[in-house]
Write a protein that holds these residues in place. Sequence first.
Motif, PDB file in Angstrom:
ATOM      1  N   HIS A  79       0.847  -1.185   0.000  1.00  0.00           N
ATOM      2  CA  HIS A  79       0.000   0.000   0.000  1.00  0.00           C
ATOM      3  C   HIS A  79       0.888   1.242   0.000  1.00  0.00           C
ATOM      4  O   HIS A  79       1.710   1.433   0.904  1.00  0.00           O
ATOM      5  N   PRO A 111       1.765   4.900   0.704  1.00  0.00           N
ATOM      6  CA  PRO A 111       1.237   5.960   1.580  1.00  0.00           C
ATOM      7  C   PRO A 111       0.945   7.260   0.827  1.00  0.00           C
ATOM      8  O   PRO A 111       0.166   8.086   1.289  1.00  0.00           O
ATOM      9  N   ARG A 112       1.547   7.446  -0.338  1.00  0.00           N
ATOM     10  CA  ARG A 112       1.258   8.668  -1.102  1.00  0.00           C
ATOM     11  C   ARG A 112      -0.147   8.668  -1.679  1.00  0.00           C
ATOM     12  O   ARG A 112      -0.684   9.710  -2.013  1.00  0.00           O
ATOM     13  N   ASP A 153      -2.842   7.487  -0.078  1.00  0.00           N
ATOM     14  CA  ASP A 153      -3.832   7.414   0.987  1.00  0.00           C
ATOM     15  C   ASP A 153      -4.926   8.454   0.731  1.00  0.00           C
ATOM     16  O   ASP A 153      -4.633   9.649   0.566  1.00  0.00           O
ATOM     17  N   ARG A 213      -7.135   9.929   2.588  1.00  0.00           N
ATOM     18  CA  ARG A 213      -7.225  11.032   3.553  1.00  0.00           C
ATOM     19  C   ARG A 213      -6.128  12.053   3.323  1.00  0.00           C
ATOM     20  O   ARG A 213      -6.348  13.262   3.411  1.00  0.00           O
ATOM     21  N   ARG A 214      -4.940  11.565   3.012  1.00  0.00           N
ATOM     22  CA  ARG A 214      -3.829  12.474   2.731  1.00  0.00           C
ATOM     23  C   ARG A 214      -4.097  13.276   1.470  1.00  0.00           C
ATOM     24  O   ARG A 214      -3.877  14.485   1.416  1.00  0.00           O
TER      25      ARG A 214
END
Length: 110
Positions: free
Chosen positions: A1, A3-4, A6, A8-9
């Motif tokens: 996964h 994180p870039r 995401d 919500r981000r």
Amino acid sequence: HDPRLDPRRLQREIRVPNPRPPDGIALAAACVGVASNVYARITNRPAAIVVLPGLLILVPGSVGFRSLTAFLDADTLGGLQTAIGVFFIGVSIVVGLLLANVIVQPRKAL
């Protein structure tokens, strides 16, 4: 996964400007009004032949229904916010039609 990616981000970082629908609706109503007044002058027929179908598309029926549904679901704040939006859309339609009558004068005789 990654994180870039995401959600919500991304939602925090991407700021999409909020379109102002009443401005666009007023412009659309002005275009419908100008077209109907030009049609009435050229064909010597009532402007309502063009203006009524054009305004039916602009009337906020579903938004008003959402407001009523919110009130019935005891979401008073959401219903009130939506009802105020419906009011501003209605005012925008009236402003657009008044602007159209200033741009192209309607026929005098019906």
